[in-house]
Design a protein around this motif. Structure first.
Motif, short mmCIF file in Angstrom:
data_model
loop_
_atom_site.label_atom_id
_atom_site.label_comp_id
_atom_site.label_asym_id
_atom_site.label_seq_id
_atom_site.Cartn_x
_atom_site.Cartn_y
_atom_site.Cartn_z
N THR A 84 0.81 -1.21 0.00
CA THR A 84 0.00 0.00 0.00
C THR A 84 0.85 1.27 0.00
O THR A 84 0.61 2.17 -0.82
N PRO A 85 1.88 1.39 0.86
CA PRO A 85 2.66 2.64 0.83
C PRO A 85 3.31 2.90 -0.52
O PRO A 85 3.31 4.05 -1.00
N GLU A 86 3.83 1.87 -1.16
CA GLU A 86 4.47 2.05 -2.46
C GLU A 86 3.45 2.45 -3.53
O GLU A 86 3.79 3.17 -4.47
N SER A 87 2.22 1.99 -3.40
CA SER A 87 1.18 2.32 -4.37
C SER A 87 0.67 3.75 -4.19
O SER A 87 0.25 4.39 -5.16
N ILE A 88 0.68 4.24 -2.96
CA ILE A 88 0.11 5.55 -2.64
C ILE A 88 1.15 6.66 -2.75
O ILE A 88 0.82 7.78 -3.15
N ALA A 89 2.38 6.39 -2.42
CA ALA A 89 3.42 7.44 -2.39
C ALA A 89 3.48 8.28 -3.67
O ALA A 89 3.59 9.51 -3.59
N PRO A 90 3.39 7.68 -4.87
CA PRO A 90 3.46 8.51 -6.08
C PRO A 90 2.29 9.47 -6.24
O PRO A 90 2.37 10.42 -7.01
N LEU A 91 1.21 9.25 -5.50
CA LEU A 91 0.03 10.12 -5.60
C LEU A 91 0.13 11.35 -4.71
O LEU A 91 -0.67 12.27 -4.84
N ARG A 119 4.11 0.48 7.99
CA ARG A 119 4.82 1.41 7.11
C ARG A 119 3.87 2.42 6.50
O ARG A 119 4.11 2.97 5.44
N GLY A 120 2.78 2.69 7.20
CA GLY A 120 1.77 3.61 6.68
C GLY A 120 2.34 4.97 6.36
O GLY A 120 3.35 5.40 6.92
N ILE A 121 1.68 5.65 5.42
CA ILE A 121 2.06 7.00 5.03
C ILE A 121 0.81 7.87 5.00
O ILE A 121 -0.31 7.36 4.97
N ALA A 122 1.03 9.16 5.00
CA ALA A 122 -0.08 10.12 4.91
C ALA A 122 0.42 11.34 4.16
O ALA A 122 1.60 11.66 4.19
N GLY A 123 -0.52 12.01 3.49
CA GLY A 123 -0.13 13.22 2.79
C GLY A 123 -1.28 13.82 2.01
O GLY A 123 -2.42 13.38 2.11
N ILE A 124 -0.93 14.83 1.25
CA ILE A 124 -1.90 15.57 0.45
C ILE A 124 -1.60 15.29 -1.03
O ILE A 124 -0.47 15.45 -1.48
N ALA A 125 -2.64 14.86 -1.74
CA ALA A 125 -2.52 14.65 -3.19
C ALA A 125 -2.85 15.95 -3.91
O ALA A 125 -3.43 16.87 -3.33
N SER A 126 -2.50 16.01 -5.18
CA SER A 126 -2.84 17.20 -5.96
C SER A 126 -4.35 17.40 -5.90
O SER A 126 -5.12 16.45 -5.88
N GLY A 127 -4.77 18.63 -5.82
CA GLY A 127 -6.18 18.93 -5.67
C GLY A 127 -6.59 19.06 -4.21
O GLY A 127 -7.71 19.41 -3.91
N GLY A 128 -5.68 18.73 -3.29
CA GLY A 128 -5.95 18.95 -1.88
C GLY A 128 -6.59 17.79 -1.13
O GLY A 128 -7.11 17.99 -0.04
N THR A 129 -6.54 16.59 -1.66
CA THR A 129 -7.13 15.44 -0.98
C THR A 129 -6.17 14.89 0.07
O THR A 129 -5.00 14.64 -0.23
N LEU A 130 -6.68 14.69 1.27
CA LEU A 130 -5.91 14.04 2.33
C LEU A 130 -6.00 12.53 2.13
O LEU A 130 -7.11 11.99 2.01
N ILE A 131 -4.85 11.87 2.07
CA ILE A 131 -4.80 10.41 1.98
C ILE A 131 -4.03 9.90 3.19
O ILE A 131 -2.93 10.37 3.49
N VAL A 132 -4.63 8.91 3.88
CA VAL A 132 -3.99 8.29 5.03
C VAL A 132 -4.09 6.78 4.86
O VAL A 132 -5.18 6.26 4.59
N THR A 133 -2.96 6.08 5.03
CA THR A 133 -2.95 4.63 4.94
C THR A 133 -2.84 4.06 6.36
O THR A 133 -1.82 4.24 7.02
N LEU A 134 -3.90 3.41 6.80
CA LEU A 134 -3.93 2.83 8.14
C LEU A 134 -3.60 1.34 8.08
O LEU A 134 -3.81 0.69 7.06
N PRO A 135 -3.14 0.80 9.21
CA PRO A 135 -2.95 -0.65 9.27
C PRO A 135 -4.28 -1.37 9.08
O PRO A 135 -5.35 -0.76 9.18
#
Length: 170
Positions: A84-91, A119-135
């Protein structure tokens, strides 16, 4: 928290090979969806994808559908298919490591050292969407939602520029 007028769309993506074959095994997606609804978002049923499956594509589709918040659950550990972290990080355009650091810290206090394997990650995608990866564990989701409970309003306000002077064109 009581329901409030809709704040837009939010989405839940469950990453679980088992739940992708039998959705009744999903014990975290409905919890997250209800939490988001309680926070005023319109949320469809969680989307379930297998570990190592079309995680990035599924989250990208939610971004294109104007989700303001996307929360994933599962696939953040160290098994060979946890990607999941590797799939989400580029976004992500902007990383927010403090969110997942706090989730791990809370997990360490309640679940012990295995919480440090997330190894969860969190951040803001383009357009301002908050993405959080939970266990994928119920405890990890509870810890994550507790952290987000204190941050969600503030981060969404910041992303939309509230409380800050508009940027000048340079």
């Amino acid at each position: 928290m009581t329901s409030q007028p809709t704040r837009g769309r939010a989405a839940v993506v469950v990453v679980s090979t088992q739940a992708s074959t039998d959705p009744a095994l999903d014990r975290t997606g409905p919890v997250i969806a209800e939490w988001l609804r309680d926070h005023g978002f319109t949320v469809a049923e969680p989307v379930i994808v297998p570990d190592g499956g079309q995680i990035g594509e599924t989250v990208s589709a939610e971004l294109l559908a104007d989700a303001r918040v996307v929360i994933t659950t599962g696939g953040t550990g160290v098994t060979p298919t946890d990607r999941t972290p590797e799939s989400i990080a580029p976004l992500l355009d902007l990383d927010l490591p403090g969110i997942t650091e706090e989730i791990r810290r809370r997990g360490l206090a309640s679940a012990g050292p295995t919480a440090l394997l997330s190894r969860g990650i969190a951040g803001i995608a383009s357009g301002g969407t908050l993405i959080v990866t939970l266990p994928g564990s119920r405890g990890g989701v509870a810890d994550g939602l507790a952290v987000l409970d204190g941050l969600l309003d503030h981060v969404l306000a910041q992303v939309s520029g509230e409380g800050h002077a508009p940027r000048s064109a340079s």
